[in-house]
Scaffold this active site. Structure first.
Site, PDB file in Angstrom:
ATOM      1  N   ARG A 208       0.908  -1.266  -0.052  1.00  7.77           N
ATOM      2  CA  ARG A 208       0.093  -0.027   0.083  1.00  7.77           C
ATOM      3  C   ARG A 208       0.914   1.197  -0.127  1.00  7.77           C
ATOM      4  NH1 ARG A 208      -3.411  -2.583  -1.755  1.00  7.77           N
ATOM      5  NH2 ARG A 208      -5.268  -2.973  -1.046  1.00  7.77           N
ATOM      6  N   GLU A 237      -2.447   8.062  -4.597  1.00 11.75           N
ATOM      7  CA  GLU A 237      -3.174   7.653  -6.078  1.00 11.75           C
ATOM      8  C   GLU A 237      -4.373   8.210  -6.355  1.00 11.75           C
ATOM      9  OE1 GLU A 237      -3.017   3.449  -6.321  1.00 11.75           O
ATOM     10  OE2 GLU A 237      -1.219   3.121  -5.302  1.00 11.75           O
ATOM     11  N   HIS A 254       0.133   0.562 -10.032  1.00 12.87           N
ATOM     12  CA  HIS A 254      -0.693  -0.554  -8.974  1.00 12.87           C
ATOM     13  C   HIS A 254      -1.246  -1.337  -9.678  1.00 12.87           C
ATOM     14  CE1 HIS A 254      -3.271  -0.368  -4.935  1.00 12.87           C
ATOM     15  NE2 HIS A 254      -2.960  -1.270  -5.344  1.00 12.87           N
TER      16      HIS A 254
END
Length: 377
Positions: A208, A237, A254
């Site tokens: 994360r 993000e 990601h």
């Protein structure tokens, strides 16, 4: 009953339509008014399932097609009678493949032999354990930091984070985002820990974004106090730090867990969760056909004159070119979300069949099988 579903979850459309009214929406657009009369939400990370979204709704179940669940306020849900479920391990094979490709590319760029390096793995759940297995096959020495497992299993197989930082050449993070308590991982690598990294160390984060303080990492890279870093996840993000991106060895949008196999696993888990919770006919729902990637699923490697680990590296890079993903993000960071939505078909090791020529001892085949590849007889 009504189900609100993230429309970008692969293979989901039509899976539950025979049993409920299914509303398909962009995950980030789902609002309280959309779920007020819904019985369930099927989501990914872009839908923040908290009091603001859920209060006063009829939602009974939230199921997410992801390993992580920090987008769900689990405490509030528990207090208000809302069940939730994630998809543990669904994309662990995908992250394993991503990490294998990344480690090989790093070894080539920085000119090191994997068997001479120590990989420190922070977090050894479904994902971290698979990363450890493939890294060991590539030749790395492995050390692991995982406080919850150390408490359950005994500390002998694990090291402290301080010891891991001291002894590792490459550090990779595979932890959930936990914002408080004894196992807090928010800014686990903060400015203080990053300042302790050496000039010959590499830091990787695919867990994360907020596990690593990106401001501190940017400073360390700009001042060359660490050798390199790679990120698949980012703070803030999709509005990523483009200056940090330019300093990385590899930056991706990601997508470490975005193999089509991992996506299929997550979707199947969600649909089955809905079926079992509400006693519907999709309890054992499966995806019948998974798309094929651009490259053929069967290929040949000539092992003549090659070490078995060279053959393994060749097979891994055939299955996935991580630097292509890096180049796309570098060229167009403003399309971060679109690159995730339009991600190319990527299959995991197990989808590929390898024919190995000139391998009289069969050792190359043994290692390829251990990694998960199929072997042509």
């Amino acid at each position: 009953m009504k189900i609100v579903c993230d429309k970008n979850i692969p293979f989901i459309e039509g899976a539950m339509d025979d049993y409920a009214e299914v509303i398909y929406m962009k995950g980030s657009d789902i609002k309280a008014s959309d779920v007020k009369d819904a019985s369930a939400i099927v989501t990914r990370t872009r839908t923040i399932c908290n009091k603001e979204l859920l209060e006063g709704s009829s939602v009974k179940l939230i199921t997410t097609a992801t390993i992580g669940y920090d987008h769900i306020d689990t405490g509030w849900c528990a207090q208000n009678g809302i069940e939730w479920a994630n998809a543990p391990g669904c994309n662990s094979g995908s992250v394993q493949q991503y990490m294998a490709s990344l480690l090989i590319e790093m070894s080539r760029r920085f000119g090191f032999d994997c068997k001479e390096k120590t990989l420190g793995i922070v977090g050894a759940g479904n994902v971290g354990s698979k990363v450890a297995r493939i890294a060991a096959l590539l030749g790395f020495r492995i050390i692991i930091n995982d406080p919850p497992r150390a408490r359950r299993e005994g500390a002998s197989a694990f090291v402290t984070l301080d010891e891991l930082i001291e002894k590792s050449d490459i550090i990779t993070c595979h932890v959930p985002l936990i914002k408080d308590g004894p196992d807090c991982t928010y800014h686990l690598f903060d400015s203080e820990r990053i300042s302790r990294l050496r000039r010959d160390q590499i830091l990787i984060n695919t867990s994360r974004g907020s596990v690593v303080d990106c401001n501190a990492l940017r400073q360390a890279l700009s001042q060359k106090t660490i050798l390199a870093a790679a990120l698949d996840v980012w703070e803030n993000e999709p509005a990523i730090d483009t200056e940090l991106m330019k300093l990385l060895f590899c930056g991706t949008p990601h997508i470490a867990g975005y193999s089509i196999d991992g996506k299929a696993n997550g979707t199947e888990t969600c649909v089955r969760n809905i079926g079992r919770f509400f006693d519907l006919g999709c309890k054992d729902w499966t995806i019948e056909m998974v798309p094929i990637p651009a490259q053929p699923l069967e290929f040949t490697i000539d092992a003549q004159g090659k070490h078995y680990r060279q053959v393994l590296q060749e097979a891994i890079l055939y299955s996935y070119d991580i630097m292509a993903d890096c180049k796309r993000l570098t060229a167009s960071p403003e399309t971060f979300e679109q690159q995730r939505s339009d991600y190319p078909i990527r299959r995991e090791f197990g989808a590929f069949t390898v024919k190995v020529e000139n391998d009289p001892t069969g050792r190359c085949e043994i290692f390829l099988r251990e990694a998960g590849f199929q072997i042509s007889e």
